[in-house]
Design a protein around this motif. Structure first.
Motif, PDB file in Angstrom:
ATOM      1  N   PRO A   1       0.778  -1.285   0.101  1.00  0.00           N
ATOM      2  CA  PRO A   1       0.099  -0.170  -0.191  1.00  0.00           C
ATOM      3  C   PRO A   1       0.694   1.550  -0.201  1.00  0.00           C
ATOM      4  O   PRO A   1       0.375   2.645   0.022  1.00  0.00           O
ATOM      5  CB  PRO A   1      -1.253  -0.224   1.155  1.00  0.00           C
ATOM      6  CG  PRO A   1      -0.523  -1.308   1.164  1.00  0.00           C
ATOM      7  CD  PRO A   1       0.158  -1.507   1.292  1.00  0.00           C
ATOM      8  N   ASP A   2       2.130   0.961   0.471  1.00  0.00           N
ATOM      9  CA  ASP A   2       2.875   3.069   0.722  1.00  0.00           C
ATOM     10  C   ASP A   2       3.890   2.574  -0.960  1.00  0.00           C
ATOM     11  O   ASP A   2       4.377   3.546  -0.884  1.00  0.00           O
ATOM     12  CB  ASP A   2       3.750   2.697   2.411  1.00  0.00           C
ATOM     13  CG  ASP A   2       4.400   1.170   1.379  1.00  0.00           C
ATOM     14  OD1 ASP A   2       4.593   0.420   0.748  1.00  0.00           O
ATOM     15  OD2 ASP A   2       5.598   1.035   2.586  1.00  0.00           O
ATOM     16  N   GLY A   3       3.969   2.144  -1.645  1.00  0.00           N
ATOM     17  CA  GLY A   3       4.064   1.722  -2.871  1.00  0.00           C
ATOM     18  C   GLY A   3       5.052   1.665  -3.290  1.00  0.00           C
ATOM     19  O   GLY A   3       5.466   0.894  -4.260  1.00  0.00           O
ATOM     20  N   SER A   4       5.396   0.799  -2.106  1.00  0.00           N
ATOM     21  CA  SER A   4       7.033  -0.564  -2.348  1.00  0.00           C
ATOM     22  C   SER A   4       6.293  -1.647  -3.502  1.00  0.00           C
ATOM     23  O   SER A   4       5.252  -1.716  -3.127  1.00  0.00           O
ATOM     24  CB  SER A   4       7.709  -0.254  -0.760  1.00  0.00           C
ATOM     25  OG  SER A   4       7.338  -1.082  -0.141  1.00  0.00           O
ATOM     26  N   GLN A   5       6.723  -2.348  -3.696  1.00  0.00           N
ATOM     27  CA  GLN A   5       6.885  -3.890  -3.666  1.00  0.00           C
ATOM     28  C   GLN A   5       8.616  -4.760  -3.387  1.00  0.00           C
ATOM     29  O   GLN A   5       9.386  -4.036  -2.855  1.00  0.00           O
ATOM     30  CB  GLN A   5       6.777  -3.969  -4.737  1.00  0.00           C
ATOM     31  CG  GLN A   5       8.167  -3.553  -6.178  1.00  0.00           C
ATOM     32  CD  GLN A   5       7.891  -3.171  -7.609  1.00  0.00           C
ATOM     33  OE1 GLN A   5       8.580  -3.734  -8.546  1.00  0.00           O
ATOM     34  NE2 GLN A   5       7.069  -2.414  -8.030  1.00  0.00           N
ATOM     35  N   ILE A   6       8.045  -5.998  -3.254  1.00  0.00           N
ATOM     36  CA  ILE A   6       8.607  -7.190  -2.601  1.00  0.00           C
ATOM     37  C   ILE A   6       9.106  -8.233  -3.321  1.00  0.00           C
ATOM     38  O   ILE A   6       7.571  -8.733  -4.332  1.00  0.00           O
ATOM     39  CB  ILE A   6       8.692  -7.450  -1.616  1.00  0.00           C
ATOM     40  CG1 ILE A   6       9.888  -8.232  -1.231  1.00  0.00           C
ATOM     41  CG2 ILE A   6       7.704  -7.803  -0.637  1.00  0.00           C
ATOM     42  CD1 ILE A   6       9.939  -8.392   0.614  1.00  0.00           C
TER      43      ILE A   6
END
Length: 252
Positions: free
Chosen positions: A205-210
């Motif tokens: 949700p914060d725009g990061s990805q993993i």
């Protein structure tokens, strides 16, 4: 005159004897034959008819009317049996939503559900990754992976929680429902997987990805994916991925 006297005497004696006989006959008792009259002798050649056997008495009076069977009351009338309509189980309440969160071991999890079909992806951003497929309905979910991994849990009020079991290891997880319709999970396309490159990406949700990409069987941290084009670059080669809606392909 002397000759007539004996004759008169004889006649007188005879008359007296007759009177005495008559009186004796009247005084004697009459004999009544109580036996049945002898059957008449049938003429030769006549058929002998046996007397008919008496008819057997019926058990019930033939003149009595049969007992009438009471008619069943019509539905709705007093005394009518209440007919309960068959009950059918309500259809399962399916979930259509996305959740992202973490396991207590530190790995990240994403769950996406469409029409009751659920897909989950767990990765640590380095080398651990697990794809699972299953169902989510009526507040419960259960998913399994290719190697016997099992994820079970419940969801409601914007939160999904449960447990993932891999072999002898267990991890608790908690994930929050995303408020956006945007996909939270991407995976390398089937064409890429046939070429020996697989990988998954979780959009947080914060725009990061993993994510993790496995190339020729070796897992490595996934390079950032451009969701607008569904592409990334790995060692100078373009890798294509697509949003996971309900079926992650052959990975589960």
């Amino acid at each position: 005159m002397k000759r007539t006297t004996p004759l008169l005497t004889l006649l007188t004696g005879t008359g007296m004897a007759a009177v005495l006989f008559a009186m004796s006959a009247q005084a004697a008792p009459r004999t009544v034959d109580t036996g049945a009259a002898a059957p008449a002798t049938s003429p030769p050649g006549a058929a002998v008819v046996s007397p008919a056997a008496p008819a057997a008495e019926p058990d019930a009076d033939p003149a009595a009317e049969p007992e009438a069977t009471p008619a069943a009351p019509a539905p709705g009338q007093p005394g009518a049996a209440e007919t309960t309509p068959p009950t059918t189980a309500p259809p399962a309440k399916q979930a259509d939503s996305n959740w992202t969160g973490r396991l207590d071991g530190g790995a990240t999890i994403a769950i996406t559900v469409t029409d009751g079909k659920a897909v989950a992806y767990v990765c640590d951003g380095k080398k651990l990754e697990v794809w699972l497929n299953g169902t989510a309905a009526d507040g419960r979910m259960k998913l399994t992976g290719k190697k016997g991994e099992v994820l079970t849990g419940s969801f409601g009020d914007g939160v999904a929680s449960g447990e993932m079991v891999v072999g002898q290891r267990r991890w608790k997880f908690t994930a929050k429902q995303t408020g956006k319709p945007d996909p939270v999970l991407y995976r390398a396309t089937a064409q890429q997987r046939r070429a020996g490159v697989d990988g998954g990406w979780i959009m947080l949700p914060d725009g990061s990805q993993i994510g993790v990409v496995t190339r020729d069987g070796a897992p490595v941290p996934a390079p950032p994916l451009d969701p607008a084009f569904g592409t990334t670059i790995l060692d100078g080669r373009t890798v294509t991925a697509s949003p996971v809606v309900a079926d992650p392909g052959s990975g589960a």
